[in-house]
Design an enzyme around this catalytic site. Structure first.
Site, PDB file in Angstrom:
ATOM      1  N   GLY A   2       0.832  -1.208   0.000  1.00 43.24           N
ATOM      2  CA  GLY A   2       0.000   0.000   0.000  1.00 43.24           C
ATOM      3  C   GLY A   2       0.857   1.244   0.000  1.00 43.24           C
ATOM      4  O   GLY A   2       2.034   1.194   0.362  1.00 43.24           O
ATOM      5  N   LYS A  37      -1.151   4.003 -23.294  1.00 47.04           N
ATOM      6  CA  LYS A  37      -2.040   4.461 -22.216  1.00 47.04           C
ATOM      7  C   LYS A  37      -1.356   4.153 -20.904  1.00 47.04           C
ATOM      8  O   LYS A  37      -1.024   2.986 -20.696  1.00 47.04           O
ATOM      9  CB  LYS A  37      -3.365   3.698 -22.277  1.00 47.04           C
ATOM     10  N   ARG A  57     -21.715  10.289 -24.489  1.00 47.83           N
ATOM     11  CA  ARG A  57     -21.794   9.122 -23.615  1.00 47.83           C
ATOM     12  C   ARG A  57     -23.054   9.170 -22.746  1.00 47.83           C
ATOM     13  O   ARG A  57     -23.745   8.168 -22.583  1.00 47.83           O
ATOM     14  CB  ARG A  57     -20.560   9.059 -22.700  1.00 47.83           C
ATOM     15  N   TYR A  86       3.881  -3.336   2.490  1.00 47.67           N
ATOM     16  CA  TYR A  86       3.186  -2.638   3.575  1.00 47.67           C
ATOM     17  C   TYR A  86       2.665  -3.659   4.587  1.00 47.67           C
ATOM     18  O   TYR A  86       2.710  -3.426   5.801  1.00 47.67           O
ATOM     19  CB  TYR A  86       2.014  -1.834   3.007  1.00 47.67           C
ATOM     20  N   ASP A  92      -5.730  13.244 -60.311  1.00 43.73           N
ATOM     21  CA  ASP A  92      -5.294  14.597 -60.675  1.00 43.73           C
ATOM     22  C   ASP A  92      -6.194  15.716 -60.169  1.00 43.73           C
ATOM     23  O   ASP A  92      -5.995  16.869 -60.502  1.00 43.73           O
ATOM     24  CB  ASP A  92      -5.159  14.749 -62.216  1.00 43.73           C
ATOM     25  N   VAL A 103     -18.107 -10.404 -25.208  1.00 41.32           N
ATOM     26  CA  VAL A 103     -17.844 -11.652 -24.483  1.00 41.32           C
ATOM     27  C   VAL A 103     -18.614 -11.728 -23.172  1.00 41.32           C
ATOM     28  O   VAL A 103     -19.266 -12.741 -22.874  1.00 41.32           O
ATOM     29  CB  VAL A 103     -16.339 -11.772 -24.127  1.00 41.32           C
ATOM     30  N   ASP A 104     -18.538 -10.654 -22.397  1.00 40.79           N
ATOM     31  CA  ASP A 104     -19.079 -10.725 -21.034  1.00 40.79           C
ATOM     32  C   ASP A 104     -20.576 -11.009 -21.049  1.00 40.79           C
ATOM     33  O   ASP A 104     -21.060 -11.923 -20.376  1.00 40.79           O
ATOM     34  CB  ASP A 104     -18.833  -9.412 -20.278  1.00 40.79           C
ATOM     35  N   SER A 105     -21.309 -10.198 -21.825  1.00 39.61           N
ATOM     36  CA  SER A 105     -22.757 -10.378 -21.780  1.00 39.61           C
ATOM     37  C   SER A 105     -23.173 -11.678 -22.462  1.00 39.61           C
ATOM     38  O   SER A 105     -24.155 -12.299 -22.065  1.00 39.61           O
ATOM     39  CB  SER A 105     -23.491  -9.170 -22.356  1.00 39.61           C
ATOM     40  N   THR A 106     -22.409 -12.143 -23.448  1.00 39.82           N
ATOM     41  CA  THR A 106     -22.772 -13.403 -24.106  1.00 39.82           C
ATOM     42  C   THR A 106     -22.562 -14.582 -23.152  1.00 39.82           C
ATOM     43  O   THR A 106     -23.411 -15.480 -23.058  1.00 39.82           O
ATOM     44  CB  THR A 106     -21.929 -13.619 -25.386  1.00 39.82           C
TER      45      THR A 106
HETATM   46  N1  LIG Z   1     -25.981  -2.504 -27.893  1.00 35.41           N
HETATM   47  C1  LIG Z   1     -26.228  -2.991 -26.684  1.00 35.41           C
HETATM   48  N2  LIG Z   1     -27.418  -3.570 -26.409  1.00 35.41           N
HETATM   49  C2  LIG Z   1     -27.679  -4.070 -25.197  1.00 35.41           C
HETATM   50  N3  LIG Z   1     -26.830  -4.025 -24.186  1.00 35.41           N
HETATM   51  C3  LIG Z   1     -25.637  -3.457 -24.379  1.00 35.41           C
HETATM   52  C4  LIG Z   1     -25.265  -2.910 -25.637  1.00 35.41           C
HETATM   53  N4  LIG Z   1     -24.009  -2.422 -25.531  1.00 35.41           N
HETATM   54  C5  LIG Z   1     -23.617  -2.667 -24.276  1.00 35.41           C
HETATM   55  N5  LIG Z   1     -24.583  -3.284 -23.574  1.00 35.41           N
HETATM   56  C6  LIG Z   1     -24.548  -3.679 -22.170  1.00 35.41           C
HETATM   57  O1  LIG Z   1     -23.482  -2.998 -21.533  1.00 35.41           O
HETATM   58  C7  LIG Z   1     -22.661  -3.911 -20.860  1.00 35.41           C
HETATM   59  C8  LIG Z   1     -21.251  -3.377 -20.797  1.00 35.41           C
HETATM   60  O2  LIG Z   1     -20.630  -3.420 -22.066  1.00 35.41           O
HETATM   61  P1  LIG Z   1     -19.161  -4.007 -22.204  1.00 35.41           P
HETATM   62  O3  LIG Z   1     -18.687  -3.611 -23.557  1.00 35.41           O
HETATM   63  O4  LIG Z   1     -18.358  -3.643 -21.009  1.00 35.41           O
HETATM   64  O5  LIG Z   1     -19.366  -5.596 -22.097  1.00 35.41           O
HETATM   65  P2  LIG Z   1     -19.639  -6.631 -23.238  1.00 35.41           P
HETATM   66  O6  LIG Z   1     -20.094  -5.888 -24.425  1.00 35.41           O
HETATM   67  O7  LIG Z   1     -20.565  -7.681 -22.737  1.00 35.41           O
HETATM   68  O8  LIG Z   1     -18.256  -7.321 -23.471  1.00 35.41           O
HETATM   69  P3  LIG Z   1     -16.953  -6.682 -24.123  1.00 35.41           P
HETATM   70  O9  LIG Z   1     -16.242  -5.994 -22.992  1.00 35.41           O
HETATM   71  O10 LIG Z   1     -16.210  -7.861 -24.624  1.00 35.41           O
HETATM   72  O11 LIG Z   1     -17.376  -5.741 -25.202  1.00 35.41           O
HETATM   73  C9  LIG Z   1     -22.820  -5.203 -21.650  1.00 35.41           C
HETATM   74  O12 LIG Z   1     -22.461  -6.328 -20.877  1.00 35.41           O
HETATM   75  C10 LIG Z   1     -24.296  -5.158 -21.972  1.00 35.41           C
HETATM   76  O13 LIG Z   1     -25.013  -5.590 -20.839  1.00 35.41           O
HETATM   77  O1  LIG Z   2     -18.773  -0.777 -22.260  1.00 34.28           O
HETATM   78  C1  LIG Z   2     -18.057   0.215 -22.336  1.00 34.28           C
HETATM   79  N1  LIG Z   2     -18.639   1.411 -22.212  1.00 34.28           N
HETATM   80  C2  LIG Z   2     -17.965   2.566 -22.322  1.00 34.28           C
HETATM   81  O2  LIG Z   2     -18.538   3.635 -22.197  1.00 34.28           O
HETATM   82  C3  LIG Z   2     -16.562   2.446 -22.573  1.00 34.28           C
HETATM   83  N2  LIG Z   2     -15.581   3.366 -22.749  1.00 34.28           N
HETATM   84  C4  LIG Z   2     -14.433   2.669 -22.961  1.00 34.28           C
HETATM   85  N3  LIG Z   2     -14.658   1.367 -22.900  1.00 34.28           N
HETATM   86  C5  LIG Z   2     -13.686   0.284 -23.027  1.00 34.28           C
HETATM   87  O3  LIG Z   2     -12.898   0.278 -21.843  1.00 34.28           O
HETATM   88  C6  LIG Z   2     -11.523  -0.046 -22.147  1.00 34.28           C
HETATM   89  C7  LIG Z   2     -10.612   1.059 -21.674  1.00 34.28           C
HETATM   90  O4  LIG Z   2     -10.889   2.204 -22.444  1.00 34.28           O
HETATM   91  P1  LIG Z   2     -10.245   3.648 -22.234  1.00 34.28           P
HETATM   92  O5  LIG Z   2      -8.760   3.457 -22.150  1.00 34.28           O
HETATM   93  O6  LIG Z   2     -10.654   4.420 -23.433  1.00 34.28           O
HETATM   94  O7  LIG Z   2     -10.794   4.204 -20.967  1.00 34.28           O
HETATM   95  C8  LIG Z   2     -11.492  -0.266 -23.648  1.00 34.28           C
HETATM   96  O8  LIG Z   2     -11.643  -1.651 -23.886  1.00 34.28           O
HETATM   97  C9  LIG Z   2     -12.698   0.511 -24.155  1.00 34.28           C
HETATM   98  O9  LIG Z   2     -13.217   0.016 -25.382  1.00 34.28           O
HETATM   99  C10 LIG Z   2     -15.973   1.197 -22.665  1.00 34.28           C
HETATM  100  N4  LIG Z   2     -16.717   0.090 -22.546  1.00 34.28           N
HETATM  101  N1  LIG Z   3       4.736  -1.185  -1.960  1.00 34.96           N
HETATM  102  C1  LIG Z   3       4.451  -0.967  -0.684  1.00 34.96           C
HETATM  103  O1  LIG Z   3       3.636  -1.659  -0.074  1.00 34.96           O
HETATM  104  C2  LIG Z   3       5.079   0.225  -0.065  1.00 34.96           C
HETATM  105  C3  LIG Z   3       4.899   0.277   1.432  1.00 34.96           C
HETATM  106  C4  LIG Z   3       5.305   1.620   2.022  1.00 34.96           C
HETATM  107  N2  LIG Z   3       4.423   2.640   1.508  1.00 34.96           N
HETATM  108  C5  LIG Z   3       6.757   1.898   1.644  1.00 34.96           C
HETATM  109  O2  LIG Z   3       7.042   2.811   0.900  1.00 34.96           O
HETATM  110  O3  LIG Z   3       7.627   1.207   2.098  1.00 34.96           O
END
Ligand SMILES: Nc1ncnc2c1ncn2[C@@H]1O[C@H](COP(=O)(O)OP(=O)(O)OP(=O)(O)O)[C@@H](O)[C@H]1O
Ligand SMILES: O=c1[nH]c(=O)c2[nH+]cn([C@@H]3O[C@H](COP(=O)(O)O)[C@@H](O)[C@H]3O)c2[nH]1
Ligand SMILES: NC(=O)CC[C@H](N)C(=O)O
Ligand SMILES: [Mg+2]
Length: 544
Positions: A66, A536, A314, A94, A481, A244-247
């Site tokens: 920490g 990033k 958003r 820590y 051109d 993937v997650d929602s599927t």
């Molecule tokens: N077009 C959509 N229709 C319905 N639900 C959606 C849609 N887009 C996103 N969601 C919802 O938002 C959630 C968050 O999206 P997110 O992209 O994090 O997950 P994911 O799409 O399931 O997987 P992945 O991270 O692989 O794209 C999804 O799990 C789903 O529940």
């Molecule tokens: O479901 C989502 N709703 C969002 O609003 C959203 N914004 C970013 N991402 C995804 O998150 C990961 C990290 O993205 P960033 O570096 O842009 O923050 C990357 O995988 C991005 O695609 C989103 N996914």
């Molecule tokens: N990585 C750590 O847990 C650091 C512990 C404590 N903050 C230190 O600097 O020693």
């Protein structure tokens, strides 16, 4: 609040569990990961957790690293009851300092220099129980990774030194009679070459945890849990994106309750090329999931007209998702009237993963809002209040790669399992400027060419996420051109493990040029193509 059924079926009641108390290190979640890779189940809770808060008994406790210094006025400390609980304890960095400090405040001092990076650790043999932490490692030095400023100035009472490095005479200590151990380095990072062995020695050798955490038993458990939770007649709805997650979550629900699970895909007009069609084929035809596609593309595109500010985009998309979902939930109830499935939809499925949970329960709390993520993250709250829905989150204990593994076990096709993530706000946040149907179409076509070429080249699975964005500024080109102004396509491809940090993927330059040529030739309205090489941080993965 979790129901009693949920608690009874929670993994920490079915599997030997190592509890990690999080003191706020960036690395804490890796401890949980490494243990699960060893098939030992592990959970992380904030360091403020009291022993009396736990309804279950961990096999062992790890105190994480920490940023604070144990001797500071407001430094966090573990509930003393954990130390009298009788289960083995391992303090990391820590955590080690915390073990020493509670036995004597003078035991921990500020070092004169930070020690950051590699060190050679030499374990020492005592021919007693303390040898167990470095079992199999007493044959010489091994490389470990350090990151600390404070250190032990002396051994706490009752402890002995079990390993040293050149700079750390107390690199590892152990209690002479109790199973309490401390290490100054981080075993959870891959730079500590035998880190996993050390964690295994602790969890399996010292705590006696069984290595039985595996996906197949998780699936059986989860299906039983969902069935009990939802009952004989309950209905569940879930937003499904084709990601993937929602599927995976949807497939699990289908296995548990069949057609009483209703998946809803919202076509927001900013999905990828042919996406809705493909998702339908996969979910309905291959996985047999009961899916409704709500075509709201007009509504989204007209609402996005003239919106330039990324956060406004958003928010608009997130709110509209909720509106549509609420309307769909009511439609589902109406449609089920006079059928065996009649009744109120009581449950709402979410694909929440463990990293989302960690972020919200972490001792540090959620991090600063860089962008409003998880567009549908607000969905359950408003819907739960408005419609009295209860949340079901089958993946909330899992990391992304565990979800992928689960998807494979559930028979989901490898292409879908390995699919790059796609954000809910879709192409709208990949258009730098206001969103028009023409621009969506251009970005969509460019993206399709880019992704297809990556797949054909066989590098799709080496890349964590790739897409094409569109800059609405125009660049001057010369075609046949003639002067030709066109949009700028920005390609982005990154590698990452946790999406918190990422590196640009190193394409072969000839290959990039080939992609660029195809996009300019095949997509009307584009005059040049660039590749974004920024990591990033400082950039983010999506450009808005
Ligand atoms: N077009 C959509 N229709 C319905 N639900 C959606 C849609 N887009 C996103 N969601 C919802 O938002 C959630 C968050 O999206 P997110 O992209 O994090 O997950 P994911 O799409 O399931 O997987 P992945 O991270 O692989 O794209 C999804 O799990 C789903 O529940
Ligand atoms: O479901 C989502 N709703 C969002 O609003 C959203 N914004 C970013 N991402 C995804 O998150 C990961 C990290 O993205 P960033 O570096 O842009 O923050 C990357 O995988 C991005 O695609 C989103 N996914
Ligand atoms: N990585 C750590 O847990 C650091 C512990 C404590 N903050 C230190 O600097 O020693
Ligand atoms: Mg997605």
């Amino acid at each position: 609040m979790a129901t009693s059924i949920e608690q009874a079926e929670a993994p920490h009641n079915s599997y030997d569990t190592i509890l990690t108390l999080d003191f706020g290190s960036q690395l804490t979640h890796l401890i949980t990961r490494r243990l699960r890779e060893l098939n030992v189940y592990s959970e992380m809770l904030p360091c403020t957790t009291k022993l009396s808060d736990l309804s279950w008994k961990p096999k062992g406790i790890i105190l994480s690293g920490g940023p604070a210094s144990v001797y500071e006025k407001d430094a966090p400390h573990a509930d003393p009851a954990f130390f009298d609980f009788g289960v083995p304890i391992l303090g990391i960095c820590y955590g080690l300092q915390e073990l020493a400090w509670r036995l004597g405040e003078d035991n921990v001092i500020a070092g004169t220099e930070r020690e950051y990076g590699h060190a050679d650790l030499v374990p020492q043999r005592h021919n007693s129980h303390v040898d167990r932490l470095f079992e199999g490692m007493h044959d010489g030095a091994t490389q470990v990774w350090m990151s600390h400023g404070d250190k032990l100035g002396q051994l706490p009472d009752g402890f002995c030194t079990i390993a040293t490095t050149q700079n750390s005479p107390y690199a590892s200590i152990a209690h002479e009679s109790k199973p309490i151990f401390g290490i100054q380095f981080h075993p959870e990072v891959t730079h500590t070459l035998r880190g996993t062995d050390i964690l295994k020695n602790f969890a399996v050798g010292i705590c006696g945890a069984q290595q039985n955490w595996k996906m197949t038993s998780f699936i059986d458990n989860e299906i039983t849990r969902v069935r009990r939770l939802v009952g004989e007649r309950g209905q569940v709805i879930g937003a499904v994106s084709g990601g993937v997650d929602s599927t995976v979550a949807a497939k699990l629900m289908k296995e548990a309750i069949g057609d009483r699970f209703h998946a809803v895909l919202v076509d927001n007009g900013v999905m990828r090329l042919n996406e809705c069609q493909q998702v339908k084929e996969t979910l309905v035809e291959h996985l047999g999931i009961n899916l409704t596609i709500a075509d709201a593309s007009e509504r989204f595109l007209s609402g996005l007209e003239g919106v330039v500010d990324p956060e406004k985009k958003r928010k608009f998309i997130g709110n509209t998702f909720i509106d549509i979902f609420e309307e769909e939930a009511i439609k589902i109830e109406k449609a089920a009237e006079n059928t065996p499935n009649a009744g109120k939809v009581e449950w709402f499925l979410q694909g929440t993963l463990y990293p989302d949970v960690i972020e919200s329960i972490s001792y540090k709390g959620p991090s600063a809002t860089i962008k409003t993520h998880h567009n549908v993250g607000g969905l359950p709250e408003r819907m739960m209040n408005g419609q009295g829905l209860k949340l079901i989150e089958p993946l909330r204990e899992l990391f992304k790669d565990e979800v992928r593994d689960l998807g494979r076990q559930l028979g989901i096709h490898e292409d879908l399992v390995m699919r790059h993530p796609f954000p809910g706000p879709g192409i709208a946040i990949r258009i730098l400027g206001d969103v028009t149907p023409e621009r969506v179409e251009i970005a969509r076509k460019a993206d399709h060419i880019f992704i297809s070429m990556i797949k054909e080249a066989g590098v799709y699975n080496e890349i964590s996420q790739a897409y094409a964005a569109l800059d609405t500024n125009k660049a001057v080109g010369v075609m046949g051109d003639k002067r030709q102004e066109g949009y700028i396509i920005i390609l982005r491809a990154v590698t990452t493990t946790d999406f918190m940090t990422a590196e640009a993927y190193k394409f072969d330059m000839d290959f990039l040029m080939k992609i660029s040529r195809r996009i300019v030739n095949e997509v009307d309205g584009v005059s040049c193509v660039t590749y974004n090489t920024t990591s990033k941080p400082p950039a983010t993965i999506e450009m808005q």
